[in-house]
Design a protein around this motif. Structure first.
Motif, PDB file in Angstrom:
ATOM      1  N   VAL A 168      53.251 -22.707 -78.914  1.00 53.18           N
ATOM      2  CA  VAL A 168      53.296 -23.717 -79.974  1.00 53.18           C
ATOM      3  C   VAL A 168      54.351 -23.356 -81.016  1.00 53.18           C
ATOM      4  CG1 VAL A 168      51.964 -24.825 -81.822  1.00 53.18           C
ATOM      5  CG2 VAL A 168      50.879 -24.342 -79.621  1.00 53.18           C
ATOM      6  N   GLY A 169      54.548 -22.049 -81.212  1.00 48.44           N
ATOM      7  CA  GLY A 169      55.537 -21.597 -82.195  1.00 48.44           C
ATOM      8  C   GLY A 169      56.965 -21.851 -81.787  1.00 48.44           C
ATOM      9  N   GLY A 170      57.180 -22.262 -80.542  1.00 48.24           N
ATOM     10  CA  GLY A 170      58.516 -22.655 -80.122  1.00 48.24           C
ATOM     11  C   GLY A 170      59.281 -21.609 -79.354  1.00 48.24           C
ATOM     12  N   VAL A 171      58.572 -20.680 -78.697  1.00 48.90           N
ATOM     13  CA  VAL A 171      59.267 -19.681 -77.899  1.00 48.90           C
ATOM     14  C   VAL A 171      60.079 -20.371 -76.814  1.00 48.90           C
ATOM     15  CG1 VAL A 171      57.357 -19.369 -76.273  1.00 48.90           C
ATOM     16  CG2 VAL A 171      58.965 -17.503 -76.654  1.00 48.90           C
ATOM     17  N   SER A 172      61.239 -19.832 -76.538  1.00 46.86           N
ATOM     18  CA  SER A 172      62.154 -20.441 -75.572  1.00 46.86           C
ATOM     19  C   SER A 172      61.515 -20.534 -74.192  1.00 46.86           C
ATOM     20  CB  SER A 172      63.439 -19.626 -75.493  1.00 46.86           C
ATOM     21  OG  SER A 172      64.278 -20.115 -74.462  1.00 46.86           O
ATOM     22  N   TRP A 173      61.811 -21.631 -73.469  1.00 45.26           N
ATOM     23  CA  TRP A 173      61.266 -21.831 -72.131  1.00 45.26           C
ATOM     24  C   TRP A 173      61.685 -20.727 -71.175  1.00 45.26           C
ATOM     25  CZ3 TRP A 173      57.479 -24.541 -70.088  1.00 45.26           C
ATOM     26  CH2 TRP A 173      56.986 -25.638 -70.778  1.00 45.26           C
ATOM     27  N   LYS A 174      62.835 -20.136 -71.405  1.00 44.88           N
ATOM     28  CA  LYS A 174      63.275 -19.068 -70.503  1.00 44.88           C
ATOM     29  C   LYS A 174      62.336 -17.872 -70.573  1.00 44.88           C
ATOM     30  CE  LYS A 174      66.608 -17.090 -73.813  1.00 44.88           C
ATOM     31  NZ  LYS A 174      68.038 -16.783 -74.076  1.00 44.88           N
ATOM     32  N   TYR A 175      61.763 -17.629 -71.763  1.00 40.82           N
ATOM     33  CA  TYR A 175      60.800 -16.538 -71.894  1.00 40.82           C
ATOM     34  C   TYR A 175      59.458 -16.921 -71.282  1.00 40.82           C
ATOM     35  CZ  TYR A 175      64.215 -14.495 -75.076  1.00 40.82           C
ATOM     36  OH  TYR A 175      65.363 -13.978 -75.613  1.00 40.82           O
ATOM     37  N   VAL A 176      59.107 -18.210 -71.381  1.00 39.02           N
ATOM     38  CA  VAL A 176      57.866 -18.691 -70.769  1.00 39.02           C
ATOM     39  C   VAL A 176      57.940 -18.522 -69.255  1.00 39.02           C
ATOM     40  CG1 VAL A 176      56.386 -20.697 -70.371  1.00 39.02           C
ATOM     41  CG2 VAL A 176      57.417 -20.335 -72.625  1.00 39.02           C
ATOM     42  N   ILE A 177      59.050 -18.958 -68.673  1.00 41.54           N
ATOM     43  CA  ILE A 177      59.230 -18.840 -67.225  1.00 41.54           C
ATOM     44  C   ILE A 177      59.268 -17.373 -66.800  1.00 41.54           C
ATOM     45  CG2 ILE A 177      60.822 -19.301 -65.317  1.00 41.54           C
ATOM     46  CD1 ILE A 177      61.669 -21.844 -66.857  1.00 41.54           C
ATOM     47  N   LEU A 178      59.961 -16.554 -67.613  1.00 37.35           N
ATOM     48  CA  LEU A 178      60.027 -15.126 -67.312  1.00 37.35           C
ATOM     49  C   LEU A 178      58.641 -14.492 -67.354  1.00 37.35           C
ATOM     50  CD1 LEU A 178      61.680 -12.553 -66.809  1.00 37.35           C
ATOM     51  CD2 LEU A 178      61.913 -12.316 -69.303  1.00 37.35           C
ATOM     52  N   ALA A 179      57.853 -14.852 -68.368  1.00 40.47           N
ATOM     53  CA  ALA A 179      56.505 -14.299 -68.512  1.00 40.47           C
ATOM     54  C   ALA A 179      55.620 -14.691 -67.335  1.00 40.47           C
ATOM     55  CB  ALA A 179      55.884 -14.776 -69.823  1.00 40.47           C
ATOM     56  N   ILE A 180      55.711 -15.966 -66.916  1.00 35.58           N
ATOM     57  CA  ILE A 180      54.901 -16.432 -65.787  1.00 35.58           C
ATOM     58  C   ILE A 180      55.314 -15.735 -64.496  1.00 35.58           C
ATOM     59  CG2 ILE A 180      54.361 -18.429 -64.339  1.00 35.58           C
ATOM     60  CD1 ILE A 180      54.580 -20.165 -66.849  1.00 35.58           C
ATOM     61  N   SER A 181      56.623 -15.589 -64.306  1.00 40.62           N
ATOM     62  CA  SER A 181      57.128 -14.959 -63.084  1.00 40.62           C
ATOM     63  C   SER A 181      56.727 -13.490 -63.000  1.00 40.62           C
ATOM     64  CB  SER A 181      58.650 -15.092 -63.008  1.00 40.62           C
ATOM     65  OG  SER A 181      59.274 -14.412 -64.086  1.00 40.62           O
ATOM     66  N   VAL A 182      56.501 -12.872 -64.156  1.00 41.94           N
ATOM     67  CA  VAL A 182      56.061 -11.472 -64.170  1.00 41.94           C
ATOM     68  C   VAL A 182      54.536 -11.379 -64.123  1.00 41.94           C
ATOM     69  CG1 VAL A 182      55.981  -9.350 -65.532  1.00 41.94           C
ATOM     70  CG2 VAL A 182      58.113 -10.650 -65.373  1.00 41.94           C
ATOM     71  N   VAL A 184      52.119 -13.494 -62.971  1.00 42.45           N
ATOM     72  CA  VAL A 184      51.400 -13.883 -61.753  1.00 42.45           C
ATOM     73  C   VAL A 184      51.407 -12.757 -60.706  1.00 42.45           C
ATOM     74  CG1 VAL A 184      51.341 -15.482 -59.803  1.00 42.45           C
ATOM     75  CG2 VAL A 184      51.729 -16.350 -62.118  1.00 42.45           C
ATOM     76  N   PRO A 185      52.579 -12.212 -60.349  1.00 37.22           N
ATOM     77  CA  PRO A 185      52.564 -11.086 -59.392  1.00 37.22           C
ATOM     78  C   PRO A 185      51.823  -9.861 -59.939  1.00 37.22           C
ATOM     79  CG  PRO A 185      54.780 -11.997 -59.594  1.00 37.22           C
ATOM     80  CD  PRO A 185      53.956 -12.598 -60.689  1.00 37.22           C
ATOM     81  N   ALA A 186      51.989  -9.628 -61.258  1.00 41.48           N
ATOM     82  CA  ALA A 186      51.313  -8.474 -61.864  1.00 41.48           C
ATOM     83  C   ALA A 186      49.801  -8.633 -61.782  1.00 41.48           C
ATOM     84  CB  ALA A 186      51.739  -8.315 -63.312  1.00 41.48           C
ATOM     85  N   PHE A 187      49.310  -9.851 -61.982  1.00 43.01           N
ATOM     86  CA  PHE A 187      47.872 -10.107 -61.902  1.00 43.01           C
ATOM     87  C   PHE A 187      47.359  -9.868 -60.485  1.00 43.01           C
ATOM     88  CE2 PHE A 187      44.456 -13.111 -60.826  1.00 43.01           C
ATOM     89  CZ  PHE A 187      43.482 -12.675 -61.714  1.00 43.01           C
ATOM     90  N   ILE A 188      48.114 -10.346 -59.497  1.00 46.62           N
ATOM     91  CA  ILE A 188      47.704 -10.173 -58.100  1.00 46.62           C
ATOM     92  C   ILE A 188      47.674  -8.688 -57.730  1.00 46.62           C
ATOM     93  CG2 ILE A 188      48.339 -10.628 -55.703  1.00 46.62           C
ATOM     94  CD1 ILE A 188      49.556 -13.284 -56.687  1.00 46.62           C
ATOM     95  N   ILE A 189      48.700  -7.965 -58.147  1.00 50.99           N
ATOM     96  CA  ILE A 189      48.762  -6.528 -57.865  1.00 50.99           C
ATOM     97  C   ILE A 189      47.628  -5.786 -58.573  1.00 50.99           C
ATOM     98  CG2 ILE A 189      50.133  -4.422 -58.184  1.00 50.99           C
ATOM     99  CD1 ILE A 189      52.639  -6.205 -57.900  1.00 50.99           C
ATOM    100  N   ALA A 190      47.410  -6.134 -59.860  1.00 44.37           N
ATOM    101  CA  ALA A 190      46.356  -5.473 -60.641  1.00 44.37           C
ATOM    102  C   ALA A 190      44.984  -5.735 -60.025  1.00 44.37           C
ATOM    103  CB  ALA A 190      46.390  -5.955 -62.085  1.00 44.37           C
ATOM    104  N   LEU A 191      44.741  -6.991 -59.613  1.00 44.70           N
ATOM    105  CA  LEU A 191      43.446  -7.328 -59.013  1.00 44.70           C
ATOM    106  C   LEU A 191      43.236  -6.551 -57.714  1.00 44.70           C
ATOM    107  CD1 LEU A 191      40.899  -9.049 -59.120  1.00 44.70           C
ATOM    108  CD2 LEU A 191      42.135 -10.850 -57.898  1.00 44.70           C
ATOM    109  N   THR A 192      44.306  -6.425 -56.931  1.00 44.97           N
ATOM    110  CA  THR A 192      44.222  -5.669 -55.679  1.00 44.97           C
ATOM    111  C   THR A 192      43.873  -4.207 -55.955  1.00 44.97           C
ATOM    112  OG1 THR A 192      45.871  -7.119 -54.662  1.00 44.97           O
ATOM    113  CG2 THR A 192      45.448  -5.002 -53.583  1.00 44.97           C
TER     114      THR A 192
END
Length: 373
Positions: A168-182, A184-192
């Motif tokens: 909501v504060g206006g963080v750039s979409w490139k950081y949003v995409i970067l965060a999601i791309s990191v 999701v795989p991190a969550f899968i690895i951590a859960l494993t």
């Protein structure tokens, strides 16, 4: 700090919705554990009073003390680690001057307020790595202290709030995409890794809760016991429930099938006694409260107001969703309260404080011509 407001601009709809949900909670707690009903009612009345007082104070002036809020939050969280009270194997409570409260609950509101002002101060730089990284670094101490209690459920909720505030504060979409791309795989690895027998990422009891959710039959007499009973209780309520304060010995509260049913599994009591209809009322109230806060966020006079209102909406909406997901078996047992419903004075007072800020933001919202009132 006090301003002249018009009574027509006061958000009575939001107050009615919050009070209605609180009444449901007080009634459900009275049925689950009658001895706690008067305390919850007193906490709700105190929170309601604070809400009304804060709603009349200019939030822009209060936010000038945002660094004090930040330091206060860290001090309280650190004191929990140093001299905190241990209950049920977790050191999450603090007893100061005879008053026992849970700083991780107040942290949710204090962090929303702090980042609202911090981001507004640097709104022109939200596309830079310097400010985004600075926000992350400022957030880390709080999440580490909450995790160390240990309190994974509140940690998850605080991370969600931080993500909402940053978006909501206006963080750039490139950081949003970067965060999601990191993430999701991190969550899968951590859960494993978490599901491995000798893992050291989370505590053993937290791992068992996840395993109990994945394999409920294998843990039916241990970690999955309460969640299974909660689902059976909700299902047994059918359409209209067994009636308020039912005296059936097979009910979750009378049969003691769920420990401390007045807190994390209060939705099971509502589902059993008020049925599907009562459960839907709670969900609808949570949605309407969150939606009303979002509408206030859209018309706020400044970015800080938008972030606060959106943050409170996320707190009530996502936390309510997580609690109900646990009670209905859609999520592992996280131990997170149902907003305005579960027993817990720190939680209900903190939520009322958050709503108080939203009410003041509403009083200062822009009119249809974009001019602040």
């Amino acid at each position: 700090m006090l301003k002249h407001y018009h009574i027509r601009d006061y958000d009575f709809k939001l107050i009615i919705l919050v009070v209605a949900l609180t009444v449901v909670g007080v009634l459900a707690i009275g049925s689950a554990k009658e001895s706690l009903q008067s305390r919850q009612l007193a906490g709700a009345v105190f929170g309601f009073f604070l809400m009304l007082v804060l709603s009349l104070f200019d939030y822009s002036v209060i936010l000038k003390f945002y660094w004090i809020m930040y330091v206060t939050n860290l001090v309280l969280l650190y004191l929990v680690r140093a001299i905190g009270v241990t209950v049920g194997g977790a050191q999450r409570w603090l007893n100061l001057f005879g008053i026992q409260f849970q700083p991780s609950e107040t942290a949710k509101i204090l962090l929303i307020l702090f980042f609202a002002q911090f981001i507004m101060k640097h709104k022109e730089e939200m596309g830079t790595l310097k400010i985004v990284g600075g926000c992350v670094l400022l957030f880390v101490p709080s999440i580490v202290l909450i995790l160390s209690q240990p309190d994974l459920s509140t940690s998850i909720m605080v991370v969600i709030l931080f993500c909402v505030v940053m978006f909501v504060g206006g963080v750039s979409w490139k950081y949003v995409i970067l965060a999601i791309s990191v993430a999701v795989p991190a969550f899968i690895i951590a859960l494993t890794l978490i599901l491995q027998p000798e893992q050291e990422i989370i505590n053993d009891f937290q791992q068992r809760r996840i395993l109990a959710w994945l394999y409920p039959d294998e843990y039916s007499d241990t970690e999955a016991y309460q969640q299974n009973n909660s689902m059976m209780a909700i299902g047994s309520g059918m359409l209209y429930g067994k009636g308020y304060n039912t005296n059936e010995i097979s009910s979750v509260k009378n049969g003691n099938f769920i420990a401390e049913v007045e807190t994390d599994f209060i939705y099971a009591v509502i589902g059993e006694e008020f049925g599907f209809a009562g459960g839907c009322v709670v969900i609808v109230l949570l949605i309407l409260i969150s939606f009303e806060c979002i509408m206030v966020a859209r018309k706020a006079k400044d970015l800080a107001g938008t972030i606060i209102a959106a943050g409170v909406a996320a707190l009530i909406g996502f936390q309510g969703m997580l609690n109900i997901a646990v009670a209905t078996g859609a999520s592992p047992n996280t131990g997170i309260p149902l907003p305005f419903v579960s027993y817990g004075l720190t939680s209900v007072v903190s939520l009322y404080i958050g709503v108080g800020f939203v009410l003041n933001i509403r009083l200062q919202c822009k009119n249809d011509r974009g001019v602040s009132k």
